[in-house]
Design a protein around this motif. Sequence first.
Motif, PDB file in Angstrom:
ATOM      1  N   ALA A  91      64.859  34.089  25.368  1.00  0.00           N
ATOM      2  CA  ALA A  91      66.071  34.667  24.674  1.00  0.00           C
ATOM      3  C   ALA A  91      66.444  35.955  25.922  1.00  0.00           C
ATOM      4  N   SER A 133      62.553  39.971  28.289  1.00  0.00           N
ATOM      5  CA  SER A 133      62.076  40.736  29.612  1.00  0.00           C
ATOM      6  C   SER A 133      63.096  41.059  30.565  1.00  0.00           C
ATOM      7  N   SER A 134      64.089  40.422  30.866  1.00  0.00           N
ATOM      8  CA  SER A 134      65.194  40.470  31.678  1.00  0.00           C
ATOM      9  C   SER A 134      65.937  41.747  31.208  1.00  0.00           C
TER      10      SER A 134
HETATM   11  P1  ADP Z   1      61.972  36.216  27.348  1.00  0.00           P
HETATM   12  O1  ADP Z   1      61.415  37.425  27.914  1.00  0.00           O
HETATM   13  O2  ADP Z   1      62.808  36.567  25.927  1.00  0.00           O
HETATM   14  O3  ADP Z   1      61.179  35.142  27.110  1.00  0.00           O
HETATM   15  P2  ADP Z   1      63.240  35.841  29.870  1.00  0.00           P
HETATM   16  O4  ADP Z   1      63.594  37.158  30.276  1.00  0.00           O
HETATM   17  O5  ADP Z   1      62.072  35.404  30.733  1.00  0.00           O
HETATM   18  O6  ADP Z   1      63.054  35.679  28.262  1.00  0.00           O
HETATM   19  O7  ADP Z   1      64.430  34.916  30.157  1.00  0.00           O
HETATM   20  C1  ADP Z   1      64.361  33.517  29.994  1.00  0.00           C
HETATM   21  C2  ADP Z   1      65.063  32.698  31.152  1.00  0.00           C
HETATM   22  O8  ADP Z   1      66.223  33.016  31.049  1.00  0.00           O
HETATM   23  C3  ADP Z   1      64.802  33.636  32.557  1.00  0.00           C
HETATM   24  O9  ADP Z   1      64.756  32.500  33.570  1.00  0.00           O
HETATM   25  C4  ADP Z   1      65.912  34.363  32.845  1.00  0.00           C
HETATM   26  O10 ADP Z   1      65.991  34.669  34.082  1.00  0.00           O
HETATM   27  C5  ADP Z   1      67.006  33.816  32.172  1.00  0.00           C
HETATM   28  N1  ADP Z   1      68.183  34.630  31.488  1.00  0.00           N
HETATM   29  C6  ADP Z   1      67.846  35.677  30.873  1.00  0.00           C
HETATM   30  N2  ADP Z   1      69.141  36.340  30.330  1.00  0.00           N
HETATM   31  C7  ADP Z   1      69.998  35.659  30.930  1.00  0.00           C
HETATM   32  C8  ADP Z   1      71.612  35.384  30.840  1.00  0.00           C
HETATM   33  N3  ADP Z   1      72.162  36.606  29.994  1.00  0.00           N
HETATM   34  N4  ADP Z   1      72.139  34.544  31.368  1.00  0.00           N
HETATM   35  C9  ADP Z   1      71.383  33.559  31.917  1.00  0.00           C
HETATM   36  N5  ADP Z   1      70.158  33.571  32.137  1.00  0.00           N
HETATM   37  C10 ADP Z   1      69.324  34.476  31.423  1.00  0.00           C
END
Ligand code: ADP
Length: 207
Positions: free
Chosen positions: A17, A20-21
Amino acid sequence: MIEKNGVVLVLSGPSGAGKSSLIKKIDKDIGDYYFSISTTTRAPREGEVEGVHYHFVSKESFIKDIENDNFLEYALVHGNYYGTSLRPVRDALSLGKLVIFDIDVQGNMAVKNRLGDITTSVFITPPTLSELKHRLENRSTDSKEVIDGRIKMATREIQRTSEYDFVVVNDDLDTAANVLRQIAITARLKIPNDRINEFVQQWEDIE
Ligand code: ADP
Ligand code: 5GP
């Protein structure tokens, strides 16, 4: 008994989702916080580091921790155990920190039951299921089977968004980060029940 000078911010939402980002984006803007490092029985993904992303343990060790009452909460997710150790959370709360959890919907309910008065909860999701699938495929950290499992799980989790204080749709990353930043800052304004009760007693100061 947990001494509550700090507050809790629960982040849930499908794997992929963007939790982390988003945390990385707002890291410098939300003051002193402690990101709870969960313990899990799942195998590390490529690039994941012991003690940074998770504490990776065996099933036997995890079950021993359950028996010793070492978890604030734990759950079985995608066939693996995940849990939040009580001690570091207790320490961070007594130091007045914002304690951030990345936990699933079961964990959110458990935290709400134990620490509801100081907890703010946020469900984070991509705009659509197909966008979630796209991001998981692009992240390239999971096999097709694992991604299929996560997608199935996500369709169940999304049904429970109403259990959260806020829903953040992570479409544009900067926009979603702005919303989450405000929520994290506001989460610090929560006042625990015992302190409110104390205040009310003192407020009624007429003999
Ligand atoms: P989680 O921590 O919730 O599992 P991540 O932060 O690892 O998710 O994000 C999953 C993937 O989606 C990563 O490759 C990240 O770079 C990408 N991502 C995150 N937010 C966005 C966004 N708003 N638009 C496009 N890609 C995104
Ligand atoms: P992942 O395998 O993608 O790291 O995590 C899978 C799911 O487990 C995610 O929904 C994540 O939020 C959840 N999770 C991670 N740690 C914990 C935890 O300590 N407790 C609970 N209940 N869920 C967790």
